[in-house]
Design an enzyme around this catalytic site. Structure first.
Site, PDB file in Angstrom:
ATOM      1  N   LYS A 182       0.749  -1.086  -0.068  1.00  0.00           N
ATOM      2  CA  LYS A 182      -0.016  -0.011   0.068  1.00  0.00           C
ATOM      3  C   LYS A 182       0.876   1.198   0.002  1.00  0.00           C
ATOM      4  CE  LYS A 182      -1.654   2.594   2.786  1.00  0.00           C
ATOM      5  NZ  LYS A 182      -1.419   3.756   2.048  1.00  0.00           N
ATOM      6  N   GLU A 260      10.880   1.161   9.772  1.00  0.00           N
ATOM      7  CA  GLU A 260      11.909   2.327   9.571  1.00  0.00           C
ATOM      8  C   GLU A 260      11.284   3.735   9.840  1.00  0.00           C
ATOM      9  OE1 GLU A 260      13.301   5.409   7.967  1.00  0.00           O
ATOM     10  OE2 GLU A 260      13.316   4.466   6.083  1.00  0.00           O
ATOM     11  N   CYS A 294      14.049  11.164   6.248  1.00  0.00           N
ATOM     12  CA  CYS A 294      13.980  10.624   7.678  1.00  0.00           C
ATOM     13  C   CYS A 294      15.656  10.834   8.159  1.00  0.00           C
ATOM     14  CB  CYS A 294      13.841   9.320   7.735  1.00  0.00           C
ATOM     15  SG  CYS A 294      12.265   8.836   7.140  1.00  0.00           S
ATOM     16  N   GLU A 396      11.024  16.007  14.548  1.00  0.00           N
ATOM     17  CA  GLU A 396      11.700  15.918  13.048  1.00  0.00           C
ATOM     18  C   GLU A 396      10.671  17.132  12.321  1.00  0.00           C
ATOM     19  OE1 GLU A 396      10.699  12.255  11.021  1.00  0.00           O
ATOM     20  OE2 GLU A 396      12.379  12.305  10.399  1.00  0.00           O
TER      21      GLU A 396
HETATM   22  C1  SIN Z   1      13.941   8.003   4.263  1.00  0.00           C
HETATM   23  O1  SIN Z   1      13.803   9.107   4.402  1.00  0.00           O
HETATM   24  O2  SIN Z   1      12.956   7.225   4.654  1.00  0.00           O
HETATM   25  C2  SIN Z   1      15.022   7.167   3.339  1.00  0.00           C
HETATM   26  C3  SIN Z   1      16.171   8.089   2.907  1.00  0.00           C
HETATM   27  C4  SIN Z   1      16.967   7.358   2.357  1.00  0.00           C
HETATM   28  O3  SIN Z   1      16.993   6.253   1.707  1.00  0.00           O
HETATM   29  O4  SIN Z   1      18.247   7.736   2.303  1.00  0.00           O
END
Ligand code: SIN
Length: 494
Positions: A182, A260, A294, A396
């Site tokens: 999804k 993650e 992230c 964040e």
């Molecule tokens: C992400 O922001 O979740 C992944 C970034 C990356 O693969 O460097």
């Protein structure tokens, strides 16, 4: 931008279940918005529980045959898929830019980045080695073999709409798992185009199933998979609260999880660092995808002796960044994904200013008069005088904002860096070899950049510790996350 596709048949708006493109039950539709123009560019299936169920049925049905294929056979299909992704790279980049907003140059980079995972796991598919274990008693043979976990549910984010689904599907398929996926509601078109190329590559019906859903209906889809005992693993990239929800709700059927989740990356510049290299590393890591990444630095700690010169160099570079839509090749920072994203950035900057920070560069929305399109643009921003009481030090920001904190000692920098429940990535710059190993050892994150801002690579294990989640993507560890170990013991050999 979608009118310029060389292969318009890559644009899919339906679910892909059991090898067939099909509307959501009830024919519900979800608008896909270009975040630069705010126009609706497509309407895709808005699915619910029945669609999720059909996808899980198809994946379950396909599993026995798929796991029965040799690693080499699975690798061949992955290689064909990889070749098709490369062949269609420009169309894929345009689809990414159109629904996600990142500049075209970055979208082209993302296609190659995502494709590299498909190629890597095609190669790894033939290397799922187990162990022959020296027997503890005579007359026995002991062996540990690796098996695919079963049906995998992949729930993917909008910030890297191609790379994130590629780095979940490729290892799952290489391991012999079948998949229900999804994509994020903002970016379903890229995922659907990728699945169309997988169909063209010849993956058997039911091996990959895609179900799109709006934010409102996503819980129906995900809850269906959470409750289904045949779904043996959830792999998710997204926020920590959602990750915790998935961990709680999958406990009923004890699924394997890869999570993650959010980050709050520190970027530390020590007074012995090469300042130009540190500024370059920060530009690369912070402004990738407009800061909607992230692993991008969320807090920049600079040692007092170099604080002012670092800030000057940084401010010059940030002030020169070009903000605009992906359709303009000169754009370096695109629009934020949606209104909520830009509201959060404004809240963080406003709170920091109230608590004593000041704006060095940016600190404002960018109006349509400057970009030519009405999207949710926020100016690349540098704030000085940041401290740990500010919201941007705790959460964040996910936008193009660099808060700079001043520190005095190495111990203080490490303590500040670790003062967060998150632990995805950290970066530091120093030329002192002993400090490199001391600091790398003490940082509580899954990923550490040492004098380097660009960390992502298919050969490297990507993932966090603490509330940034668990599991790894990429590298040989990324394949193991889709397998379990079975111990075989044969007796009576004497
Ligand atoms: C992400 O922001 O979740 C992944 C970034 C990356 O693969 O460097």
């Amino acid at each position: 931008m979608l009118e310029t596709l060389t292969h318009p048949d890559l644009l899919r708006t339906q679910n892909f279940i059991a090898g067939r493109w099909q509307a959501a039950q009830g024919d519900a539709l979800l608008d896909v918005i270009d975040p630069a123009t705010l126009e609706t560019v497509a309407r895709v299936a808005d699915s619910g529980a029945a669609d999720a169920q059909a996808a899980a049925d198809a994946a379950h049905e396909a599993f026995a045959a798929w796991r029965g294929r040799s690693g080499r056979e699975r690798a061949q299909l992955l290689k064909r898929w990889h070749a098709l992704i490369l062949e269609h790279r420009e169309d894929l980049a345009r689809i990414i830019s159109c629904e996600q907003g990142k500049p075209l140059a970055e979208a082209r980079g993302e296609v190659l980045y995502g494709a590299s995972y498909v190629e890597w796991f095609a190669e790894e598919a033939t290397r799922t080695h187990g162990d022959i274990i020296p027997e503890p008693a005579r007359g026995k043979k002991l062996m540990a073999v690796k098996e695919p976990v079963g049906v995998v549910a992949a729930i993917t984010p909008w910030n890297f709409p191609l790379a994130m689904i590629a780095r979940k599907l490729a290892p799952a398929l290489a391991a012999g798992c079948t998949v229900v996926a999804k994509p994020a509601e903002d970016t379903p078109l890229t995922a659907a185009a990728l699945v169309k190329l997988a169909e063209d590559a010849g993956f058997p019906a039911g091996t990959i199933n895609l179900v799109c859903a709006s934010r409102e209906r996503t819980p129906e889809v995900v809850d269906t998979w959470l409750a289904d005992p045949r779904v043996r693993k959830i792999t998710f990239t997204g926020s920590t609260p959602v990750g915790k929800h998935l961990a709680r709700e999958s406990a009923g059927t004890l699924k394997k999880l890869s999570l993650e989740l959010g980050g709050n990356a520190p970027f530390i510049v020590f007074d012995d660092a090469d300042l130009d290299a540190a500024v370059e590393g920060l530009m690369v890591s912070k402004f990738r995808n407009g800061g909607q990444t992230c692993v991008c630095p969320n807090r920049v700690f600079v040692q007092a002796a170099v604080h002012d010169s670092f800030l000057d160099k940084l401010a010059t570079r940030v002030a020169a960044l070009q903000v605009g839509p992906a359709s303009a090749e000169t754009s370096q920072i695109g629009p934020m994904i949606n209104q909520r994203a830009v509201d959060k950035i404004e809240r963080h900057v406003g709170d920091a200013l109230e608590r004593g920070a000041h704006v060095v560069v940016g600190g404002r929305r960018v109006p349509a008069a400057e970009t030519g399109t009405p999207g949710h643009y926020y100016a690349p921003t540098v704030l000085a005088g940041a401290d740990a009481t500010m919201a941007l030090a705790q959460e964040e920001t996910f936008g193009p904002v660099v808060p700079v904190f001043r520190f005095e000692t190495e111990d203080e920098a490490v303590a500040l860096a670790n003062d967060t429940p998150f632990g995805l990535a950290a970066y530091f710059y120093t030329r002192d070899a002993a400090r490199i190993w001391r600091v790398a050892d003490r940082l509580e994150t899954g990923i550490v950049g040492i004098n380097e801002g660009a960390l992502a690579a298919e050969a490297a294990p990507f993932g966090g510790v603490k509330e940034s989640g668990y599991g790894r993507e990429g590298s040989r560890h990324g394949l193991e996350d889709y397998m379990h170990v079975k111990y075989l013991c044969q007796g009576g050999l004497r």
